[in-house]
Scaffold this motif. Structure first.
Motif, PDB file in Angstrom:
ATOM      1  N   LYS A  37      27.730  62.971  38.416  1.00  0.00           N
ATOM      2  CA  LYS A  37      27.734  62.210  39.585  1.00  0.00           C
ATOM      3  C   LYS A  37      26.346  62.555  40.309  1.00  0.00           C
ATOM      4  O   LYS A  37      25.945  62.028  41.438  1.00  0.00           O
ATOM      5  CB  LYS A  37      28.767  62.375  40.589  1.00  0.00           C
ATOM      6  N   ASP A  38      25.542  63.768  39.832  1.00  0.00           N
ATOM      7  CA  ASP A  38      24.411  63.963  40.514  1.00  0.00           C
ATOM      8  C   ASP A  38      24.461  64.355  41.875  1.00  0.00           C
ATOM      9  O   ASP A  38      23.751  63.860  42.730  1.00  0.00           O
ATOM     10  CB  ASP A  38      23.144  63.146  40.271  1.00  0.00           C
ATOM     11  N   LEU A  39      25.551  65.359  42.220  1.00  0.00           N
ATOM     12  CA  LEU A  39      25.899  65.643  43.368  1.00  0.00           C
ATOM     13  C   LEU A  39      25.872  67.291  43.599  1.00  0.00           C
ATOM     14  O   LEU A  39      25.967  67.724  42.720  1.00  0.00           O
ATOM     15  CB  LEU A  39      27.272  65.404  43.981  1.00  0.00           C
ATOM     16  N   PRO A  40      25.594  67.713  44.700  1.00  0.00           N
ATOM     17  CA  PRO A  40      25.721  69.257  44.696  1.00  0.00           C
ATOM     18  C   PRO A  40      27.031  69.751  44.556  1.00  0.00           C
ATOM     19  O   PRO A  40      27.944  68.960  44.812  1.00  0.00           O
ATOM     20  CB  PRO A  40      25.196  69.542  46.275  1.00  0.00           C
ATOM     21  N   ARG A  41      27.248  70.727  43.742  1.00  0.00           N
ATOM     22  CA  ARG A  41      28.518  71.225  43.359  1.00  0.00           C
ATOM     23  C   ARG A  41      29.656  71.472  44.483  1.00  0.00           C
ATOM     24  O   ARG A  41      30.779  71.029  44.271  1.00  0.00           O
ATOM     25  CB  ARG A  41      28.653  72.555  42.398  1.00  0.00           C
TER      26      ARG A  41
END
Length: 385
Positions: free
Chosen positions: A231-235
């Motif tokens: 999702k290319d989001l911060p974990r």
């Protein structure tokens, strides 16, 4: 080096890179955004060499291959300041790290210029130049960038080109090149930047050594890492560390229980991401003995005598770092001094290499009763016993 060019097309970039290949060194910096993405979003690369400088716009219609090859393949020396995040960006793009590399922040510590000296402070101290930092809060992803923003960004590499020869001369004069080699190798170790989902659990603070719980932690951390990457989001936007640890230690019996777990959306009790989380929990195997973590090497519990020894070691570190004119933080951490005071000797950086010669051997002599402090003419001196 006041002139520079903004490069937005492949042909111009390739011509510029060809000119840099003959340089003795190139100075490199990046501007990026990472607040809302898993991977840092590269927004600008500034590079200078052979008396020329450029800002390269990776958001333009441009093929970056020639520049990336220069950074990871060519033998030309790359000079950066506080290079960790820049190295990470290059690794994410190429699977390789820049080499050879000279980090001026580490070099500044080796020269006794301060503990992790900031770039503006280093430029002021060595060049007498006060940097305009007014554009440091720029949203580098927005286009177009105005002239002031570009001037601010490129100034970092142009001043770095003036800094490096001065610092290199001082490093050579003091014969501290070998001091930097060890740290540069560690800084450019690809393992430092590899985001392996199966090792993601090692970054999560977790109490206890239960194999079943650790197995769930490993499975959940790997699941979160893959979700974040996809999702290319911060974990942390997927699941925060404390919630992940709680799930590993107290696993839900079914997906419907996810609605009652603090830190998770109630919708996870019935949606696809909640189902994938539960699949990770249910398929988790106990952690095998071969993968069980070592007992944490945190600060040891010190008795009264050991605490006093640790205080003496801290004093010795101040004395030796001042004598050597090197930042104490580059030699070692307070945590390692406490480990030495507690009797540990293995896997402590200050007991190997140049750190041993500058400090470690005296630290061992002190704790073994072969060295003492004395005051002579108002100054602290060490006396061999």
């Amino acid at each position: 080096m006041n002139e520079y060019q903004l490069i937005t097309d492949t042909a111009t970039l390739e011509t510029f890179v060809d000119e840099l290949r003959s340089a003795d060194f190139v100075t490199v910096d990046t501007e990026f955004m990472r607040e809302s993405t898993y991977y840092p979003e590269l927004c600008l690369i500034q590079i200078a060499g052979n008396g020329k400088a450029a800002a390269v716009d990776p958001k333009a219609d441009i093929d970056m291959e020639s520049l990336l090859d220069l950074l990871v393949e060519d033998e030309v020396l790359k000079v950066m300041h506080a290079a960790g995040q820049d190295v990470e960006i290059v690794y994410n793009l190429t699977g390789k790290t820049p080499w050879p590399l000279f980090d001026t922040q580490i070099a500044a510590m080796a020269l006794g210029l301060g503990e992790q000296l900031g770039y503006a402070g280093l430029v002021q101290q060595m060049l007498g130049v006060t940097l305009d930092k007014g554009a440091r809060f720029t949203d580098w992803a927005r286009r177009p960038l105005d002239q002031r923003q570009l001037d601010y960004a490129v100034a970092d590499v142009t001043h770095l080109a003036d800094l490096f020869p001065k610092m290199l001369a001082d490093i050579k004069r003091l014969d501290r090149g070998s001091w930097l080699d060890e740290d540069m190798k560690r800084l450019t170790d690809p393992e430092t930047y590899a985001n392996n989902p199966d090792k993601a659990w090692m970054r999560v603070k977790f109490q206890g050594r239960n194999p079943e719980a650790l197995g769930r932690l490993k499975a959940l951390a790997a699941w979160r890492e893959r979700e974040a990457q996809e999702k290319d989001l911060p974990r942390g936007r997927i699941v925060k560390d404390e919630t992940l640890a709680d799930l590993a230690g107290h696993p839900p019996k079914g997906q419907q229980d996810l609605s009652r777990i603090r830190g998770l959306s109630k919708t996870w009790a019935s949606n696809d991401i909640g189902a994938r989380l539960m699949e990770a929990v249910e398929n988790a195997a106990p952690m095998p003995k071969s993968e069980m973590p070592d007992k944490p090497k945190g600060r040891p519990r010190l008795g009264a005598d050991s605490a006093l020894i640790a205080d003496l070691l801290k004093l010795l570190l101040k004395v030796r770092s001042k004598e050597a004119d090197v930042a104490a933080k580059l030699i070692g951490r307070a945590q390692d001094l406490e480990r030495i005071a507690a009797g540990e000797r293995h896997d402590i950086p200050m007991l190997t290499g140049w750190r041993y010669e500058v400090f470690g051997k005296d630290a061992l002599a002190l704790v073994e009763g072969n060295l003492s402090f004395a005051v002579k003419d108002g100054s602290m001196v060490m006396t061999e016993i």
